[in-house]
Design a protein around this motif. Sequence first.
Motif, mmCIF file in Angstrom:
data_model
loop_
_atom_site.group_PDB
_atom_site.id
_atom_site.type_symbol
_atom_site.label_atom_id
_atom_site.label_comp_id
_atom_site.label_asym_id
_atom_site.label_seq_id
_atom_site.Cartn_x
_atom_site.Cartn_y
_atom_site.Cartn_z
ATOM 1 N N LEU A 157 0.825 -1.195 0.000
ATOM 2 C CA LEU A 157 0.000 0.000 0.000
ATOM 3 C C LEU A 157 0.868 1.257 0.000
ATOM 4 O O LEU A 157 1.884 1.306 0.662
ATOM 5 N N LYS A 158 0.451 2.277 -0.774
ATOM 6 C CA LYS A 158 1.180 3.554 -0.760
ATOM 7 C C LYS A 158 0.712 4.367 0.442
ATOM 8 O O LYS A 158 -0.467 4.672 0.571
ATOM 9 N N LEU A 159 1.640 4.655 1.338
ATOM 10 C CA LEU A 159 1.308 5.422 2.534
ATOM 11 C C LEU A 159 1.889 6.825 2.437
ATOM 12 O O LEU A 159 2.944 7.023 1.856
ATOM 13 N N TYR A 160 1.170 7.767 3.024
ATOM 14 C CA TYR A 160 1.631 9.150 3.059
ATOM 15 C C TYR A 160 1.780 9.583 4.512
ATOM 16 O O TYR A 160 0.920 9.254 5.339
ATOM 17 N N PRO A 161 2.856 10.319 4.841
ATOM 18 C CA PRO A 161 3.001 10.795 6.216
ATOM 19 C C PRO A 161 1.743 11.530 6.667
ATOM 20 O O PRO A 161 1.204 12.367 5.943
ATOM 21 N N GLY A 162 1.256 11.156 7.854
ATOM 22 C CA GLY A 162 0.021 11.750 8.362
ATOM 23 C C GLY A 162 -1.185 10.850 8.198
ATOM 24 O O GLY A 162 -2.234 11.103 8.788
ATOM 25 N N ASP A 163 -1.061 9.780 7.394
ATOM 26 C CA ASP A 163 -2.172 8.827 7.263
ATOM 27 C C ASP A 163 -2.464 8.169 8.606
ATOM 28 O O ASP A 163 -1.533 7.822 9.343
ATOM 29 N N ILE A 164 -3.741 7.980 8.907
ATOM 30 C CA ILE A 164 -4.125 7.204 10.093
ATOM 31 C C ILE A 164 -4.149 5.734 9.696
ATOM 32 O O ILE A 164 -4.768 5.358 8.706
ATOM 33 N N LEU A 165 -3.453 4.905 10.476
ATOM 34 C CA LEU A 165 -3.446 3.460 10.223
ATOM 35 C C LEU A 165 -4.219 2.761 11.326
ATOM 36 O O LEU A 165 -4.048 3.066 12.503
ATOM 37 N N GLU A 166 -5.059 1.839 10.916
ATOM 38 C CA GLU A 166 -5.845 1.042 11.865
ATOM 39 C C GLU A 166 -5.307 -0.378 11.854
ATOM 40 O O GLU A 166 -5.223 -1.009 10.804
ATOM 41 N N PHE A 167 -4.933 -0.862 13.031
ATOM 42 C CA PHE A 167 -4.409 -2.220 13.191
ATOM 43 C C PHE A 167 -5.459 -3.042 13.929
ATOM 44 O O PHE A 167 -5.947 -2.601 14.973
ATOM 45 N N PRO A 168 -5.823 -4.225 13.405
ATOM 46 C CA PRO A 168 -6.811 -5.026 14.119
ATOM 47 C C PRO A 168 -6.274 -5.423 15.488
ATOM 48 O O PRO A 168 -5.107 -5.775 15.614
ATOM 49 N N GLY A 169 -7.118 -5.327 16.500
ATOM 50 C CA GLY A 169 -6.671 -5.662 17.847
ATOM 51 C C GLY A 169 -7.380 -6.900 18.325
ATOM 52 O O GLY A 169 -7.603 -7.840 17.562
ATOM 53 N N ASN A 170 -7.779 -6.877 19.583
ATOM 54 C CA ASN A 170 -8.535 -8.013 20.096
ATOM 55 C C ASN A 170 -9.963 -7.913 19.578
ATOM 56 O O ASN A 170 -10.257 -7.087 18.720
#
Length: 152
Positions: free
Chosen positions: A8-21
């Motif tokens: 994925l192309k990411l840009y500084p400042g992008d919000i990333l969501e990581f799956p948790g529990n």
Amino acid sequence: MGLHNSHLKLYPGDILEFPGNSYFCHYGIYYGERDGVPYVAHLTIRDSDTRLLLFGRALNAAVKLDPLDVVGKKFRVKNYLDDKHPPRDFYSIIKPEIEHSMTKPVTFDILFNNSEHQATMFRNGVKKSEQIEKVYSKIVPTWKDLFEKRKI
């Protein structure tokens, strides 16, 4: 809306969501690369005293910069507030705010200051947590109902 990885192309400042529990996801801000390694700024609990999390609070939290792979291998970009709250400039606003916040202790609070609140505050200048609002919308009517029936 699927989970992505390094293609994925990411840009500084992008919000990333990581799956948790099963209940909550973890959020961070894409910070950019250092020596070819992508980094994420995120609010994290520094010690392993998870008992505090039962009450939804941890006093010993901090904003940290960690390699993206360390934070999580699966993630998706979630800049969901951009329509209502335009993203702020990364280099003049977000980056200095991240660097300043890394120098001070933060109280993690599941309802009022979780990693999603921190990420939206950095990017959009507003604290928001959709996941908490969803949980709240389920809990509050139940509480209200019980309260009205004098069960609590």
